[in-house]
Design a protein around this motif. Structure first.
Motif, PDB file in Angstrom:
ATOM      1  N   GLY A  94      76.669  75.706 -10.783  1.00  0.00           N
ATOM      2  CA  GLY A  94      77.427  74.599 -11.352  1.00  0.00           C
ATOM      3  C   GLY A  94      77.492  73.409 -10.414  1.00  0.00           C
ATOM      4  O   GLY A  94      77.046  73.462  -9.275  1.00  0.00           O
ATOM      5  N   SER A  95      78.066  72.343 -10.912  1.00  0.00           N
ATOM      6  CA  SER A  95      78.238  71.127 -10.121  1.00  0.00           C
ATOM      7  C   SER A  95      79.440  71.292  -9.204  1.00  0.00           C
ATOM      8  O   SER A  95      80.462  71.847  -9.597  1.00  0.00           O
ATOM      9  N   ARG A  96      79.321  70.776  -7.994  1.00  0.00           N
ATOM     10  CA  ARG A  96      80.425  70.841  -7.038  1.00  0.00           C
ATOM     11  C   ARG A  96      80.956  69.443  -6.705  1.00  0.00           C
ATOM     12  O   ARG A  96      82.013  69.309  -6.135  1.00  0.00           O
ATOM     13  N   SER A  97      80.207  68.424  -7.090  1.00  0.00           N
ATOM     14  CA  SER A  97      80.681  67.062  -6.864  1.00  0.00           C
ATOM     15  C   SER A  97      81.574  66.663  -8.041  1.00  0.00           C
ATOM     16  O   SER A  97      81.625  67.354  -9.052  1.00  0.00           O
ATOM     17  N   ALA A  98      82.245  65.562  -7.901  1.00  0.00           N
ATOM     18  CA  ALA A  98      83.134  65.096  -8.970  1.00  0.00           C
ATOM     19  C   ALA A  98      82.338  64.862 -10.248  1.00  0.00           C
ATOM     20  O   ALA A  98      81.206  64.388 -10.211  1.00  0.00           O
ATOM     21  N   GLY A  99      82.939  65.221 -11.365  1.00  0.00           N
ATOM     22  CA  GLY A  99      82.330  65.011 -12.671  1.00  0.00           C
ATOM     23  C   GLY A  99      83.404  64.609 -13.660  1.00  0.00           C
ATOM     24  O   GLY A  99      84.592  64.558 -13.331  1.00  0.00           O
TER      25      GLY A  99
END
Length: 180
Positions: free
Chosen positions: A47-52
């Motif tokens: 999954g994404s770990r940066s802000a989304g």
């Protein structure tokens, strides 16, 4: 698409199947797509770990599109942080307790204003703020949602699937489908 009672069945386009479980919650099964930098291909299911849109930094969130056209539409909004050559991966998903953000009446019935989900988020995060869409996620999680169906803002006939948790006990199941 055709409808059979509470079930919506996709035709042979490979579209995911959505079953209405309640006013807000759905069960979603089928193929989904995600664009990734080839250097991070093996971590695509992390999954994404940066802000989304629906995730503060450091909060793993799996963003998927219901079609390859949906991936293209989603990437329009991410031109500043996009790798030059993205690879589109296909995943098989079986997910229950997915909130459908396309049903505005159901959202309002649980105290969510649809505009909060659709509001601009990137500039808010860049300025150090918390966008309203993060509060939408928090509310949905308190209601037991494990993810959400998010309509495309670029092409309204397209939609995306955002999972808050996956591949743990009682959570949606996601696996990569590799070409043979």
């Amino acid at each position: 698409m055709i409808s059979r009672g509470k079930e919506v069945v996709a035709m042979d386009h490979g579209e995911p199947v959505i079953r209405r479980d309640s006013a807000l919650m759905r069960t979603v099964t089928g193929s989904f797509f995600r664009a990734v930098d080839p250097a991070y291909r093996e971590a695509a299911l992390s999954g994404s770990r940066s802000a989304g849109r629906y995730s503060p930094p450091g909060v793993p969130t799996l963003y998927l599109s219901s079609s390859q056209a949906g991936v293209d539409a989603a990437m329009v909004a991410h031109t500043r942080d996009k790798a030059p050559d993205l690879e589109v991966l296909r995943f098989s998903v079986d997910a229950a307790r997915i909130a459908d953000l396309r049903d505005h009446d159901a959202l309002r019935s649980v105290g969510i204003e649809p505009a909060d989900a659709a509001a601009e988020w990137q500039d808010v995060v860049a300025a150090g703020g918390s966008p309203s869409s993060w509060r939408v996620r928090e509310t949905l999680e308190r209601l037991g949602a494990q993810g959400l169906i998010d309509p495309s803002r670029k092409q309204p006939e397209l939609w995306h699937l955002t999972l808050f948790k996956w591949n743990t006990d009682g959570a949606p199941r996601v696996r990569e489908v590799r070409a043979r």
